[in-house]
Design an enzyme around this catalytic site. Sequence first.
Site, PDB file in Angstrom:
ATOM      1  N   LYS A   1      24.644  64.783  56.599  1.00 22.21           N
ATOM      2  CA  LYS A   1      23.785  66.181  57.210  1.00 22.21           C
ATOM      3  C   LYS A   1      22.340  65.095  58.084  1.00 22.21           C
ATOM      4  CE  LYS A   1      19.303  65.381  54.292  1.00 22.21           C
ATOM      5  NZ  LYS A   1      18.254  64.584  54.938  1.00 22.21           N
TER       6      LYS A   1
ATOM      7  N   PRO B   1      27.720  56.642  53.929  1.00 27.44           N
ATOM      8  CA  PRO B   1      26.565  56.171  52.558  1.00 27.44           C
ATOM      9  C   PRO B   1      25.387  56.074  52.277  1.00 27.44           C
ATOM     10  CG  PRO B   1      25.832  55.592  54.830  1.00 27.44           C
ATOM     11  CD  PRO B   1      26.867  56.907  55.425  1.00 27.44           C
TER      12      PRO B   1
ATOM     13  N   GLY C   1      19.350  58.786  53.974  1.00 26.57           N
ATOM     14  CA  GLY C   1      19.087  59.429  54.370  1.00 26.57           C
ATOM     15  C   GLY C   1      19.725  60.845  54.816  1.00 26.57           C
ATOM     16  N   LEU C   2      20.985  60.304  54.556  1.00 25.24           N
ATOM     17  CA  LEU C   2      22.692  61.833  55.245  1.00 25.24           C
ATOM     18  C   LEU C   2      23.049  62.647  54.143  1.00 25.24           C
ATOM     19  CD1 LEU C   2      24.274  58.963  56.499  1.00 25.24           C
ATOM     20  CD2 LEU C   2      23.389  60.868  58.136  1.00 25.24           C
TER      21      LEU C   2
ATOM     22  N   GLY D   1      24.840  62.302  48.011  1.00 23.57           N
ATOM     23  CA  GLY D   1      25.325  62.749  47.020  1.00 23.57           C
ATOM     24  C   GLY D   1      24.738  63.930  46.767  1.00 23.57           C
TER      25      GLY D   1
ATOM     26  N   ASP E   1      17.690  68.732  47.432  1.00 19.10           N
ATOM     27  CA  ASP E   1      18.846  69.093  49.155  1.00 19.10           C
ATOM     28  C   ASP E   1      19.446  69.769  48.970  1.00 19.10           C
ATOM     29  OD1 ASP E   1      17.271  67.730  51.019  1.00 19.10           O
ATOM     30  OD2 ASP E   1      18.006  66.130  51.008  1.00 19.10           O
TER      31      ASP E   1
HETATM   32  O1  C5P Z   1      14.787  66.263  44.003  1.00 16.84           O
HETATM   33  P1  C5P Z   1      15.087  64.992  44.680  1.00 16.84           P
HETATM   34  O2  C5P Z   1      15.879  64.745  43.011  1.00 16.84           O
HETATM   35  O3  C5P Z   1      15.969  64.799  45.696  1.00 16.84           O
HETATM   36  O4  C5P Z   1      13.961  64.223  44.442  1.00 16.84           O
HETATM   37  C1  C5P Z   1      14.494  63.284  44.362  1.00 16.84           C
HETATM   38  C2  C5P Z   1      12.469  62.368  44.053  1.00 16.84           C
HETATM   39  O5  C5P Z   1      11.621  62.619  45.579  1.00 16.84           O
HETATM   40  C3  C5P Z   1      11.620  63.778  43.613  1.00 16.84           C
HETATM   41  O6  C5P Z   1      11.639  63.365  42.147  1.00 16.84           O
HETATM   42  C4  C5P Z   1      10.249  63.392  44.092  1.00 16.84           C
HETATM   43  O7  C5P Z   1       9.939  62.012  43.879  1.00 16.84           O
HETATM   44  C5  C5P Z   1      10.960  63.388  45.638  1.00 16.84           C
HETATM   45  N1  C5P Z   1      10.722  64.270  46.638  1.00 16.84           N
HETATM   46  C6  C5P Z   1       9.505  65.156  46.269  1.00 16.84           C
HETATM   47  N2  C5P Z   1       9.382  66.307  47.145  1.00 16.84           N
HETATM   48  C7  C5P Z   1      10.592  66.903  47.913  1.00 16.84           C
HETATM   49  C8  C5P Z   1      11.806  66.369  47.708  1.00 16.84           C
HETATM   50  C9  C5P Z   1      12.000  65.373  46.741  1.00 16.84           C
HETATM   51  O8  C5P Z   1       8.215  64.988  46.069  1.00 16.84           O
HETATM   52  N3  C5P Z   1      10.458  67.911  48.071  1.00 16.84           N
END
Ligand code: C5P
Length: 284
Positions: free
Chosen positions: A11, A92, A96-97, A100, A132
């Site tokens: 994305k 990659p 930011g895409l 995972g 995401d």
């Molecule tokens: O949800 P995910 O594990 O992908 O998020 C990784 C890190 O990014 C979280 O631990 C948090 O620190 C930050 N994050 C956030 N607010 C979001 C999404 C991610 O603060 N809406």
Amino acid sequence: MRQITVRSHAKINWLLRVLGRRDDGYHDIETIFQSISLHDRITIREAPSLELRCDDPSIPAGEQNLVVRAWRALHDRHRIPPVAIDLGKRIPAGGGLGGGSSNAAATLRALSRLFALPADELPEIALALGSDVPFFLVGGTALGEGRGEMLEPLPDIAPIPLLLLFPEERVPTGEAFAALRADGASVRRSDAGRLRRIAGDPLAAARELTNDFESTVFARLPRLEELKQMLLERGARWAGMTGSGSTIVGAFATEPARDAVIAELAAGIDAVPAETISRSEALA
Ligand code: C5P
């Protein structure tokens, strides 16, 4: 033997606003997600024990891999059998895409189909795997709010040619949010109506396609801003960072305009052409 192969699409974010920090430590965001043609490929078949094979040795293949965690989440609920998973990486990591996250969602969808599980439980399981991940169950063009999991599917747009530039620098998402706070990001009001309008024709609203992470990330990695400017100077209708970086995306009016830039790129810049895709293509 039961076996399934699925595509796991990347994305971009046409626009990304960080509204403020929440009590649970996450941030409320407001974004327009867009599925793109770049994809990984995942093949899953029943096997005597759980196994993940990946053609990219830099991707950890252990329990922390989101594909393994997706299998485990469904195994814990439904006792699904062990599987062997082959993951062919093109997206990659740390770019930011959503690579995972997309892999996690694609694995949930594939396992759900393979073992005829109820589909309505997948959004909740997806969110437990990452903010995401739920988007990748929806695909196409979508408004994202909350942590990114409150999703409103929006109408498909006509395909837009893209050029993705992959700088060597990677930006871990958690660090990007922390840096944003350290830089004193203010609390913002949501404006979902404006985002819905922009999403109908992103290139017509190119000046409104902003990403709140850019100023913080560009201050630390000035090369990323140079790449964005280079794309704009060479005719991109819009260019910007996706997610919390580090991929820089250019969007072009036509494929020849995009391909002319590829032909002129300096050696050493890792560039991949792609295009926006519809919801049905993203979930095919
Ligand atoms: O949800 P995910 O594990 O992908 O998020 C990784 C890190 O990014 C979280 O631990 C948090 O620190 C930050 N994050 C956030 N607010 C979001 C999404 C991610 O603060 N809406």
